[in-house]
Design a protein around this motif. Structure first.
Motif, PDB file in Angstrom:
ATOM      1  N   LEU A  90       0.828  -1.203   0.000  1.00  0.00           N
ATOM      2  CA  LEU A  90       0.000   0.000   0.000  1.00  0.00           C
ATOM      3  C   LEU A  90       0.866   1.258   0.000  1.00  0.00           C
ATOM      4  CD1 LEU A  90      -3.072   0.557   0.062  1.00  0.00           C
ATOM      5  CD2 LEU A  90      -2.849   0.856   2.546  1.00  0.00           C
ATOM      6  N   VAL A  91       1.922   1.258   0.807  1.00  0.00           N
ATOM      7  CA  VAL A  91       2.812   2.413   0.888  1.00  0.00           C
ATOM      8  C   VAL A  91       3.568   2.620  -0.415  1.00  0.00           C
ATOM      9  CG1 VAL A  91       4.887   3.315   2.035  1.00  0.00           C
ATOM     10  CG2 VAL A  91       3.036   2.312   3.401  1.00  0.00           C
ATOM     11  N   LEU A  92       3.993   1.521  -1.028  1.00  0.00           N
ATOM     12  CA  LEU A  92       4.814   1.612  -2.235  1.00  0.00           C
ATOM     13  C   LEU A  92       3.990   1.673  -3.513  1.00  0.00           C
ATOM     14  CD1 LEU A  92       7.556  -1.006  -1.275  1.00  0.00           C
ATOM     15  CD2 LEU A  92       7.725   1.490  -1.143  1.00  0.00           C
ATOM     16  N   ASP A  93       2.674   1.607  -3.394  1.00  0.00           N
ATOM     17  CA  ASP A  93       1.829   1.573  -4.586  1.00  0.00           C
ATOM     18  C   ASP A  93       2.069   2.750  -5.539  1.00  0.00           C
ATOM     19  OD1 ASP A  93      -0.439   0.288  -6.021  1.00  0.00           O
ATOM     20  OD2 ASP A  93      -1.389   2.243  -5.610  1.00  0.00           O
ATOM     21  N   PRO A  94       2.256   3.986  -5.027  1.00  0.00           N
ATOM     22  CA  PRO A  94       2.485   5.095  -5.966  1.00  0.00           C
ATOM     23  C   PRO A  94       3.770   4.956  -6.772  1.00  0.00           C
ATOM     24  CG  PRO A  94       1.842   5.938  -3.801  1.00  0.00           C
ATOM     25  CD  PRO A  94       2.118   4.483  -3.635  1.00  0.00           C
ATOM     26  N   PHE A  95       4.702   4.168  -6.268  1.00  0.00           N
ATOM     27  CA  PHE A  95       5.995   4.036  -6.949  1.00  0.00           C
ATOM     28  C   PHE A  95       6.041   2.843  -7.899  1.00  0.00           C
ATOM     29  CE2 PHE A  95       6.608   5.877  -2.722  1.00  0.00           C
ATOM     30  CZ  PHE A  95       7.198   7.094  -3.050  1.00  0.00           C
ATOM     31  N   PHE A  96       5.025   1.977  -7.840  1.00  0.00           N
ATOM     32  CA  PHE A  96       5.020   0.799  -8.697  1.00  0.00           C
ATOM     33  C   PHE A  96       4.234   1.086  -9.972  1.00  0.00           C
ATOM     34  CE2 PHE A  96       5.414  -2.442  -4.997  1.00  0.00           C
ATOM     35  CZ  PHE A  96       6.760  -2.125  -4.895  1.00  0.00           C
ATOM     36  N   PRO A  97       4.720   0.587 -11.100  1.00  0.00           N
ATOM     37  CA  PRO A  97       3.916   0.692 -12.331  1.00  0.00           C
ATOM     38  C   PRO A  97       2.739  -0.276 -12.252  1.00  0.00           C
ATOM     39  CG  PRO A  97       5.916  -0.579 -12.728  1.00  0.00           C
ATOM     40  CD  PRO A  97       6.035  -0.047 -11.339  1.00  0.00           C
ATOM     41  N   PRO A  98       1.725  -0.110 -13.041  1.00  0.00           N
ATOM     42  CA  PRO A  98       0.572  -1.028 -13.029  1.00  0.00           C
ATOM     43  C   PRO A  98       1.008  -2.448 -13.387  1.00  0.00           C
ATOM     44  CG  PRO A  98       0.045   0.979 -14.235  1.00  0.00           C
ATOM     45  CD  PRO A  98       1.511   1.011 -13.992  1.00  0.00           C
ATOM     46  N   GLY A  99       0.342  -3.416 -12.787  1.00  0.00           N
ATOM     47  CA  GLY A  99       0.610  -4.794 -13.164  1.00  0.00           C
ATOM     48  C   GLY A  99       1.510  -5.548 -12.212  1.00  0.00           C
ATOM     49  N   ILE A 156      -3.108 -17.932   0.548  1.00  0.00           N
ATOM     50  CA  ILE A 156      -4.529 -17.601   0.371  1.00  0.00           C
ATOM     51  C   ILE A 156      -4.817 -16.171   0.825  1.00  0.00           C
ATOM     52  CG2 ILE A 156      -6.863 -18.159   1.162  1.00  0.00           C
ATOM     53  CD1 ILE A 156      -5.948 -21.093   1.365  1.00  0.00           C
ATOM     54  N   LEU A 157      -4.308 -15.815   2.026  1.00  0.00           N
ATOM     55  CA  LEU A 157      -4.593 -14.495   2.568  1.00  0.00           C
ATOM     56  C   LEU A 157      -3.960 -13.387   1.717  1.00  0.00           C
ATOM     57  CD1 LEU A 157      -5.946 -12.906   4.790  1.00  0.00           C
ATOM     58  CD2 LEU A 157      -3.916 -13.248   6.222  1.00  0.00           C
ATOM     59  N   CYS A 158      -2.725 -13.600   1.284  1.00  0.00           N
ATOM     60  CA  CYS A 158      -2.055 -12.602   0.442  1.00  0.00           C
ATOM     61  C   CYS A 158      -2.744 -12.487  -0.923  1.00  0.00           C
ATOM     62  CB  CYS A 158      -0.583 -12.965   0.263  1.00  0.00           C
ATOM     63  SG  CYS A 158       0.424 -12.680   1.732  1.00  0.00           S
ATOM     64  N   GLY A 159      -3.209 -13.608  -1.442  1.00  0.00           N
ATOM     65  CA  GLY A 159      -3.915 -13.576  -2.719  1.00  0.00           C
ATOM     66  C   GLY A 159      -5.207 -12.772  -2.625  1.00  0.00           C
ATOM     67  N   LEU A 160      -5.933 -12.981  -1.535  1.00  0.00           N
ATOM     68  CA  LEU A 160      -7.179 -12.232  -1.351  1.00  0.00           C
ATOM     69  C   LEU A 160      -6.917 -10.732  -1.166  1.00  0.00           C
ATOM     70  CD1 LEU A 160      -9.104 -14.675   1.008  1.00  0.00           C
ATOM     71  CD2 LEU A 160      -9.568 -14.225  -1.411  1.00  0.00           C
ATOM     72  N   LEU A 161      -5.882 -10.392  -0.398  1.00  0.00           N
ATOM     73  CA  LEU A 161      -5.543  -8.983  -0.191  1.00  0.00           C
ATOM     74  C   LEU A 161      -5.137  -8.310  -1.501  1.00  0.00           C
ATOM     75  CD1 LEU A 161      -3.539  -9.226   3.176  1.00  0.00           C
ATOM     76  CD2 LEU A 161      -5.777  -8.131   2.825  1.00  0.00           C
ATOM     77  N   ALA A 162      -4.320  -9.005  -2.284  1.00  0.00           N
ATOM     78  CA  ALA A 162      -3.889  -8.435  -3.567  1.00  0.00           C
ATOM     79  C   ALA A 162      -5.077  -8.282  -4.515  1.00  0.00           C
ATOM     80  CB  ALA A 162      -2.811  -9.340  -4.186  1.00  0.00           C
ATOM     81  N   TRP A 163      -5.940  -9.291  -4.513  1.00  0.00           N
ATOM     82  CA  TRP A 163      -7.106  -9.262  -5.398  1.00  0.00           C
ATOM     83  C   TRP A 163      -8.021  -8.093  -5.030  1.00  0.00           C
ATOM     84  CZ3 TRP A 163     -10.999 -13.977  -5.733  1.00  0.00           C
ATOM     85  CH2 TRP A 163     -11.934 -13.725  -6.740  1.00  0.00           C
ATOM     86  N   TYR A 164      -8.276  -7.906  -3.747  1.00  0.00           N
ATOM     87  CA  TYR A 164      -9.236  -6.884  -3.317  1.00  0.00           C
ATOM     88  C   TYR A 164      -8.678  -5.462  -3.438  1.00  0.00           C
ATOM     89  CZ  TYR A 164     -12.804  -4.588  -0.498  1.00  0.00           C
ATOM     90  OH  TYR A 164     -13.809  -3.772  -0.066  1.00  0.00           O
ATOM     91  N   PHE A 165      -7.394  -5.289  -3.099  1.00  0.00           N
ATOM     92  CA  PHE A 165      -6.865  -3.927  -3.016  1.00  0.00           C
ATOM     93  C   PHE A 165      -6.075  -3.479  -4.247  1.00  0.00           C
ATOM     94  CE2 PHE A 165      -7.498  -4.920   1.474  1.00  0.00           C
ATOM     95  CZ  PHE A 165      -8.065  -3.745   1.954  1.00  0.00           C
ATOM     96  N   PHE A 166      -5.521  -4.423  -5.026  1.00  0.00           N
ATOM     97  CA  PHE A 166      -4.571  -3.988  -6.045  1.00  0.00           C
ATOM     98  C   PHE A 166      -4.869  -4.519  -7.459  1.00  0.00           C
ATOM     99  CE2 PHE A 166      -2.319  -4.250  -1.943  1.00  0.00           C
ATOM    100  CZ  PHE A 166      -2.087  -2.896  -1.748  1.00  0.00           C
ATOM    101  N   ILE A 167      -5.936  -5.298  -7.629  1.00  0.00           N
ATOM    102  CA  ILE A 167      -6.293  -5.798  -8.962  1.00  0.00           C
ATOM    103  C   ILE A 167      -7.614  -5.152  -9.370  1.00  0.00           C
ATOM    104  CG2 ILE A 167      -6.903  -7.824 -10.337  1.00  0.00           C
ATOM    105  CD1 ILE A 167      -5.136  -9.503  -8.571  1.00  0.00           C
TER     106      ILE A 167
END
Length: 344
Positions: free
Chosen positions: A37-46, A73-84
């Motif tokens: 979440l903190v590094l999201d502005p610095f990452f390109p999409p994808g 499972i937990l990391c997959g759900l977090l990534a799916w909900y917040f970053f996909i």
């Protein structure tokens, strides 16, 4: 380094405290989500899983397959909900399905590789414990064998000593007595030939222990025995036994003849190695042998045995008055040590 290896051998951790392991795993997932979440502005999409893969691998590595699966499972759900996309939902689109399949494949391989590594590590630990158990058993059996051989030799010597009592002929009685003493001596030497794990003892330690044993059994506590041995060579038994017998004969003669009418004195045993040759000397400050003493002409069974043992080792045995006197000097020179085992 040893602490590091012990930690690896104990993986997975917290085997008996699984709730704590799962709680820490959830903490890893939360930290991975926060970092993403903190590094999201610095990452390109994808790159929705970038910080989640390490959390899955770390949980699997530290706590085993179960926590690894929960982390995946937990990391997959977090990534799916917040970053996909679409964000903050579990909507399943075509691109989402591809991303999730990619993630599932990667974490499955990671978890399996870590799991197989830990299974191999567990088998290695079990084999190491089995080897240690076998080594301990072998050590006990070897010590028992050494004691049995030694006891049997000493028993034969004792039987000869008993048989000696029934012999009237003086010469035969003396010969059997000397043979019995030599057998009992070989029995004591046998105990000192090897260390507790079957390795040959270093020559300096072997000679020191032998002289201490002979001093205790001499019956003259006032005679001081000194050993100066600077050689740590590991002599094989076919050299150590004759060497020990010659040392024992030299010390016995010093006590019996050199100190026949004395209760005090000094016997000095020196051992040194030079190149591929070993030298040994026994010096006492007792009465001493006569000038012109001829070893080849003596009829003593012990000295004849010592002379033959020296010849068998391709060495030179000499007995002469000590210089400076008084006393006797027994020298065993030019013992080849090319077959001796060099210490590691």
């Amino acid at each position: 380094m040893n602490s590091y290896h012990r930690t690896l051998e104990n993986l997975p951790l917290l085997k008996k405290r699984r709730p704590l392991a799962y709680a820490i795993t959830v903490g890893f997932c939360a930290i991975a989500w926060w970092l993403r979440l903190v590094l999201d502005p610095f990452f390109p999409p994808g790159f929705p899983y970038l910080t989640f893969f390490p959390a899955v691998i770390l949980a699997s590595f530290l706590f085993g397959r179960g926590p690894g699966v929960i982390a995946a499972i937990l990391c997959g759900l977090l990534a799916w909900y917040f970053f996909i996309p679409p964000l903050y939902s579990f909507a399943l689109q075509r691109g989402t399905a591809v991303a999730l399949l990619f993630y599932a494949g990667v974490v499955t391989v990671d978890i399996l590789l870590v799991h197989w590594m830990q299974l191999a590590n567990a088998r290695l630990m079990a084999e190491r414990e089995r080897s240690a158990s076998l080594a301990a058993r072998t050590e006990i059996l070897f010590e028992e064998l050494q004691h049995r051989v030694s006891n049997n030799l000493q028993m034969v010597g004792a039987m000869l000593a008993l048989q000696r009592r029934g012999i009237a002929d003086g010469e035969a009685k003396r010969a059997i007595g000397e043979a019995a003493a030599k057998l009992q001596l070989i029995g004591r030497i046998q105990r000192r030939l090897y260390g507790s794990r079957g390795e040959p003892l270093a020559l300096d330690a072997f000679v020191t222990a032998l002289v201490e044993d002979l001093a205790e059994s001499s019956g003259k506590p006032g005679i001081r025995h000194v050993v100066e041995a600077n050689s740590a060579l590991l002599l094989p038994p076919d050299r150590a036994i004759p060497l020990a017998l010659i040392v024992a004969e030299g010390i016995a003669n010093a006590i019996e003849h050199g100190f026949a009418d004395r209760e005090t004195g000094t016997i000095l045993v020196q051992v040194c190695a030079e190149g591929d040759r070993l030298s040994l000397s026994i010096r006492d400050d007792g009465a001493g042998v006569a000038e012109g003493f001829d070893l080849a002409a003596v009829d003593s069974l012990g000295l004849r045995i010592a002379r033959n043992l020296a010849q068998g080792m391709d060495a030179e045995l000499r007995i002469a008055p000590a210089r400076p006197g008084p006393g006797t000097l027994v020298e065993l020179r030019n013992i080849p040590i090319d077959r001796a085992v060099q210490p590691a």
